[in-house]
Design a protein around this motif. Structure first.
Motif, PDB file in Angstrom:
ATOM      1  N   GLY A  96      -1.353 -10.516   4.811  1.00  0.00           N
ATOM      2  CA  GLY A  96      -2.288  -9.314   5.245  1.00  0.00           C
ATOM      3  C   GLY A  96      -1.876  -9.221   6.747  1.00  0.00           C
ATOM      4  O   GLY A  96      -2.093  -7.953   7.362  1.00  0.00           O
ATOM      5  N   PRO A 133       0.591  -1.174   0.170  1.00  0.00           N
ATOM      6  CA  PRO A 133      -0.128  -0.064   0.070  1.00  0.00           C
ATOM      7  C   PRO A 133       0.912   1.433   0.050  1.00  0.00           C
ATOM      8  O   PRO A 133       0.537   2.394  -0.621  1.00  0.00           O
ATOM      9  CB  PRO A 133      -0.893  -0.218   1.228  1.00  0.00           C
ATOM     10  CG  PRO A 133      -0.861  -1.685   1.427  1.00  0.00           C
ATOM     11  CD  PRO A 133       0.385  -2.055   1.063  1.00  0.00           C
ATOM     12  N   LYS A 164      -9.673  -7.886   7.349  1.00  0.00           N
ATOM     13  CA  LYS A 164      -8.327  -8.206   8.093  1.00  0.00           C
ATOM     14  C   LYS A 164      -8.672  -9.410   8.865  1.00  0.00           C
ATOM     15  O   LYS A 164      -9.714  -9.468   9.584  1.00  0.00           O
ATOM     16  CB  LYS A 164      -7.928  -6.887   8.918  1.00  0.00           C
ATOM     17  CG  LYS A 164      -7.457  -5.699   8.042  1.00  0.00           C
ATOM     18  CD  LYS A 164      -7.150  -4.804   8.862  1.00  0.00           C
ATOM     19  CE  LYS A 164      -6.730  -3.414   8.093  1.00  0.00           C
ATOM     20  NZ  LYS A 164      -6.168  -2.365   9.003  1.00  0.00           N
ATOM     21  N   ARG A 173      -3.050  -4.615   6.952  1.00  0.00           N
ATOM     22  CA  ARG A 173      -3.672  -4.317   5.547  1.00  0.00           C
ATOM     23  C   ARG A 173      -4.753  -5.662   5.527  1.00  0.00           C
ATOM     24  O   ARG A 173      -4.710  -6.552   6.171  1.00  0.00           O
ATOM     25  CB  ARG A 173      -3.056  -4.224   4.257  1.00  0.00           C
ATOM     26  CG  ARG A 173      -1.967  -5.543   3.869  1.00  0.00           C
ATOM     27  CD  ARG A 173      -1.010  -5.191   2.995  1.00  0.00           C
ATOM     28  NE  ARG A 173       0.032  -6.188   3.123  1.00  0.00           N
ATOM     29  CZ  ARG A 173       1.237  -6.020   3.996  1.00  0.00           C
ATOM     30  NH1 ARG A 173       1.132  -5.158   4.744  1.00  0.00           N
ATOM     31  NH2 ARG A 173       1.741  -7.251   4.095  1.00  0.00           N
ATOM     32  N   LYS A 174      -5.792  -5.755   4.502  1.00  0.00           N
ATOM     33  CA  LYS A 174      -6.259  -6.860   4.110  1.00  0.00           C
ATOM     34  C   LYS A 174      -5.466  -8.120   3.173  1.00  0.00           C
ATOM     35  O   LYS A 174      -4.446  -7.566   3.058  1.00  0.00           O
ATOM     36  CB  LYS A 174      -7.622  -6.610   3.287  1.00  0.00           C
ATOM     37  CG  LYS A 174      -8.489  -5.458   3.759  1.00  0.00           C
ATOM     38  CD  LYS A 174      -9.805  -5.103   2.762  1.00  0.00           C
ATOM     39  CE  LYS A 174     -10.403  -4.158   3.390  1.00  0.00           C
ATOM     40  NZ  LYS A 174     -11.503  -3.602   2.369  1.00  0.00           N
ATOM     41  N   THR A 204      -3.603 -10.170   0.906  1.00  0.00           N
ATOM     42  CA  THR A 204      -2.976  -9.915  -0.654  1.00  0.00           C
ATOM     43  C   THR A 204      -3.570 -10.731  -1.459  1.00  0.00           C
ATOM     44  O   THR A 204      -3.850 -10.714  -2.667  1.00  0.00           O
ATOM     45  CB  THR A 204      -1.473  -9.997  -0.540  1.00  0.00           C
ATOM     46  OG1 THR A 204      -1.019  -9.177   0.490  1.00  0.00           O
ATOM     47  CG2 THR A 204      -0.851  -9.670  -1.888  1.00  0.00           C
TER      48      THR A 204
END
Length: 172
Positions: A159, A42, A98, A105-106, A108
């Motif tokens: 993530g 990100p 998440k 982050r969420k 990948t």
């Protein structure tokens, strides 16, 4: 960079490996044993990561990898039609959430593996080959009442932590 990323996404989306205990070549197709990818984070930096699909690795029984929102929706539609609407929603929930509230982050990508109770050819038993499989563009479940096909495992990956480069992993 875009061409490389697109090629990786298409390769990952079509990825299918053997579920036997040791990775062996097949007579009529290649088998992915190892994959190396640059992941765009990100903050616009990239991280080079690798995945081994060989015996003993976390990804040894990988049936599919989903790397995009379009792939997640495609898989969710398939799961909804085969295993029911709740299964499709689980795919989208895993993609859009998440793993832990404190994750950076969420996921990948999603990794789909055989169900815990699945046999070596678990995927062949979910749809009857003796009857028509398509009706109004939907796959029909052709199992007896109370007899449900085992649902594959869905895991959100990459993530849950900030990657710290070690060894061959370099941030570009």
């Amino acid at each position: 960079m875009l061409k490389k990323s697109l090629t990786l996404c298409l390769t990952c989306l079509a990825l299918s490996t053997s579920t036997v205990s040791a990775l062996e070549p097949l007579k009529d197709r290649a088998v992915i044993q190892y994959m190396n990818a640059d992941i765009l984070l990100p903050d616009n930096s990239t991280l080079n990561v690798d995945m081994s699909f060989d015996c003993g690795s976390d990804f040894a029984k990988t049936a599919m990898i989903v790397t995009s929102e379009a792939g997640a929706y495609l898989l969710a539609n398939a799961f909804s039609n085969i295993y029911g609407p709740a299964a499709g929603q689980r795919v989208l929930d895993t993609w859009n959430t998440k793993t832990s509230e404190n994750d950076p982050r969420k996921p990948t990508f999603l990794v789909i593996t055989p169900p815990p109770e699945g046999t070596e050819n678990w995927y062949k038993s979910t749809i009857s080959k003796g009857d028509k499989k398509m009706l109004n563009n939907r796959v029909q479940m052709l199992t007896g009442e109370g007899d449900h096909a085992p649902e594959p495992m869905i895991m959100g990956v990459c993530g849950s932590r900030d990657h710290v480069p070690t060894g061959q992993q370099l941030i570009h």
